[in-house]
Design an enzyme around this catalytic site. Sequence first.
Site, PDB file in Angstrom:
ATOM      1  CG  HIS A 195      -3.267  -0.513  -6.721  1.00  0.00           C
ATOM      2  ND1 HIS A 195      -3.639   0.112  -5.561  1.00  0.00           N
ATOM      3  CD2 HIS A 195      -3.313  -1.848  -6.446  1.00  0.00           C
ATOM      4  CE1 HIS A 195      -3.914  -0.808  -4.631  1.00  0.00           C
ATOM      5  NE2 HIS A 195      -3.724  -1.993  -5.149  1.00  0.00           N
TER       6      HIS A 195
ATOM      7  NE  ARG B 158      -4.247  -1.465   0.167  1.00  0.00           N
ATOM      8  CZ  ARG B 158      -4.393  -2.492  -0.683  1.00  0.00           C
ATOM      9  NH1 ARG B 158      -3.481  -2.712  -1.617  1.00  0.00           N
ATOM     10  NH2 ARG B 158      -5.461  -3.262  -0.626  1.00  0.00           N
TER      11      ARG B 158
HETATM   12  P1  NAP Z   1      -1.423 -11.583   4.979  1.00  0.00           P
HETATM   13  O1  NAP Z   1      -1.594 -13.007   4.584  1.00  0.00           O
HETATM   14  O2  NAP Z   1      -2.296 -11.026   6.053  1.00  0.00           O
HETATM   15  O3  NAP Z   1       0.122 -11.403   5.384  1.00  0.00           O
HETATM   16  C1  NAP Z   1       0.578 -10.270   6.037  1.00  0.00           C
HETATM   17  C2  NAP Z   1       2.002 -10.505   6.542  1.00  0.00           C
HETATM   18  O4  NAP Z   1       2.458  -9.271   7.148  1.00  0.00           O
HETATM   19  C3  NAP Z   1       2.085 -11.574   7.629  1.00  0.00           C
HETATM   20  O5  NAP Z   1       3.302 -12.294   7.491  1.00  0.00           O
HETATM   21  C4  NAP Z   1       2.112 -10.764   8.921  1.00  0.00           C
HETATM   22  O6  NAP Z   1       2.784 -11.397   9.998  1.00  0.00           O
HETATM   23  C5  NAP Z   1       2.926  -9.560   8.469  1.00  0.00           C
HETATM   24  N1  NAP Z   1       2.716  -8.411   9.357  1.00  0.00           N
HETATM   25  C6  NAP Z   1       1.562  -7.765   9.661  1.00  0.00           C
HETATM   26  N2  NAP Z   1       1.783  -6.777  10.533  1.00  0.00           N
HETATM   27  C7  NAP Z   1       3.107  -6.810  10.820  1.00  0.00           C
HETATM   28  C8  NAP Z   1       3.944  -6.066  11.681  1.00  0.00           C
HETATM   29  N3  NAP Z   1       3.477  -5.061  12.446  1.00  0.00           N
HETATM   30  N4  NAP Z   1       5.259  -6.385  11.729  1.00  0.00           N
HETATM   31  C9  NAP Z   1       5.757  -7.403  10.984  1.00  0.00           C
HETATM   32  N5  NAP Z   1       5.014  -8.175  10.148  1.00  0.00           N
HETATM   33  C10 NAP Z   1       3.704  -7.859  10.069  1.00  0.00           C
HETATM   34  O7  NAP Z   1      -1.607 -10.597   3.720  1.00  0.00           O
HETATM   35  P2  NAP Z   1      -1.453 -10.957   2.152  1.00  0.00           P
HETATM   36  O8  NAP Z   1      -2.644 -11.658   1.647  1.00  0.00           O
HETATM   37  O9  NAP Z   1      -0.124 -11.596   1.945  1.00  0.00           O
HETATM   38  O10 NAP Z   1      -1.475  -9.474   1.527  1.00  0.00           O
HETATM   39  C11 NAP Z   1      -0.553  -8.466   1.924  1.00  0.00           C
HETATM   40  C12 NAP Z   1      -0.977  -7.115   1.382  1.00  0.00           C
HETATM   41  O11 NAP Z   1      -0.719  -7.029  -0.015  1.00  0.00           O
HETATM   42  C13 NAP Z   1      -2.462  -6.799   1.477  1.00  0.00           C
HETATM   43  O12 NAP Z   1      -2.810  -6.326   2.771  1.00  0.00           O
HETATM   44  C14 NAP Z   1      -2.650  -5.731   0.416  1.00  0.00           C
HETATM   45  O13 NAP Z   1      -2.566  -4.452   0.987  1.00  0.00           O
HETATM   46  C15 NAP Z   1      -1.482  -5.942  -0.537  1.00  0.00           C
HETATM   47  N6  NAP Z   1      -1.932  -6.297  -1.911  1.00  0.00           N
HETATM   48  C16 NAP Z   1      -1.591  -5.474  -2.954  1.00  0.00           C
HETATM   49  C17 NAP Z   1      -1.986  -5.802  -4.239  1.00  0.00           C
HETATM   50  C18 NAP Z   1      -1.584  -4.950  -5.423  1.00  0.00           C
HETATM   51  O14 NAP Z   1      -2.093  -5.148  -6.525  1.00  0.00           O
HETATM   52  N7  NAP Z   1      -0.645  -4.054  -5.295  1.00  0.00           N
HETATM   53  C19 NAP Z   1      -2.741  -6.965  -4.482  1.00  0.00           C
HETATM   54  C20 NAP Z   1      -3.077  -7.766  -3.401  1.00  0.00           C
HETATM   55  C21 NAP Z   1      -2.658  -7.434  -2.106  1.00  0.00           C
HETATM   56  P3  NAP Z   1       2.195 -12.742  10.691  1.00  0.00           P
HETATM   57  O15 NAP Z   1       2.417 -13.839   9.655  1.00  0.00           O
HETATM   58  O16 NAP Z   1       3.037 -12.912  11.883  1.00  0.00           O
HETATM   59  O17 NAP Z   1       0.741 -12.471  10.949  1.00  0.00           O
END
Ligand code: NAP
Length: 309
Positions: A272, A224
């Site tokens: 994006h 983001r």
């Molecule tokens: P996810 O499965 O919830 O994974 C999030 C990761 O971040 C987890 O490993 C989590 O740790 C870690 N995390 C969260 N808060 C943290 C902190 N304070 N310190 C350290 N690590 C932290 O999410 P996802 O499905 O992989 O997606 C990630 C993000 O990608 C989404 O939220 C979205 O904003 C973005 N995204 C962007 C696009 C685009 O087109 N650009 C498309 C899709 C998604 P834990 O494993 O310990 O919980």
Amino acid sequence: MSIVLIRQDGKIGIWQKAFQDQYPDLPVYHFEEEHPKEEITMAIVWKHPHGSLSPYPNLRCIASFGAGVDFIFEDPERPPDVAITRVVDDALAEDMSEYVLTAIMGHLKNTSQYVKDQFRGMWSPKPYSRISDHTIGIMGIGTLGTHLAKDLRNIGFKVIGWSKNPKALEGIPVYHGAESRKEFLSKSSVLVCLLPLTPETREILNRDTLNLLPMGGYLINVARGGHLKEEDLIPLLDSGHLSGACLDVFAEEPLPKEHPFWDHPLIQITPHVASVSDPASVVPQLAENYLRLSRGEELRNRIDLQQGY
Ligand code: NAP
């Protein structure tokens, strides 16, 4: 019980049609059409207007059309106790992996620089690096980050991850928590941000943290725009500490015409598009959660309302 779809990016018709094609019996309404507000139990949203969830007294689930839910928490009029769900989808993870791999290889082999040179009629060979020269640090090694880590490792990259809680992944060292962030960053010649945007992770990519990357480090932000303190990036590029950045997400989208990122020679911009929810692939899981809600069953891919992701 019914579903309302709320988004303003011109794609709502495509999603409504996907529901009609795959689940013709489900009552799915467009938020701008006349519809019975008290019947709505599930709202499926993407960057919805703040306050647009307020007219639904019987709302029990707010579902994101995508993997991220930050925009839902940013709505000050969101009913605070209503469950929130998000998309977890193999196609989304695969697309993200392919995008990041493209960005990394473009950096290693300078292809984005050569595109810029071509438009200026410049013949300017540059030194290149190899897969074996790099350690890719994945900041946020959750659903998308883990898929990416495995793909990168399979083609020969050294990969490390950083998460909030301890995590064991075969062949991929995972650091966790604030204490180990410095060590993680100091080893990442390419940093990929795949964190959710929460109060803890906002502006986590700033002068202090990016300065911890090795000299010549490269930044890829596909999470983001709010993760990057934007005014800190150009000085790090101009000083040579960072060798470039590939940015798919921005604090303000579309990126304003006058933004200095557009003209910077070391910044590559995409609008994006790193990974976009595909209605054909995602509608079944949204419909399944609606049916679970109707039957009083546990929802899938539920967000922890305290943690914000
Ligand atoms: P996810 O499965 O919830 O994974 C999030 C990761 O971040 C987890 O490993 C989590 O740790 C870690 N995390 C969260 N808060 C943290 C902190 N304070 N310190 C350290 N690590 C932290 O999410 P996802 O499905 O992989 O997606 C990630 C993000 O990608 C989404 O939220 C979205 O904003 C973005 N995204 C962007 C696009 C685009 O087109 N650009 C498309 C899709 C998604 P834990 O494993 O310990 O919980």
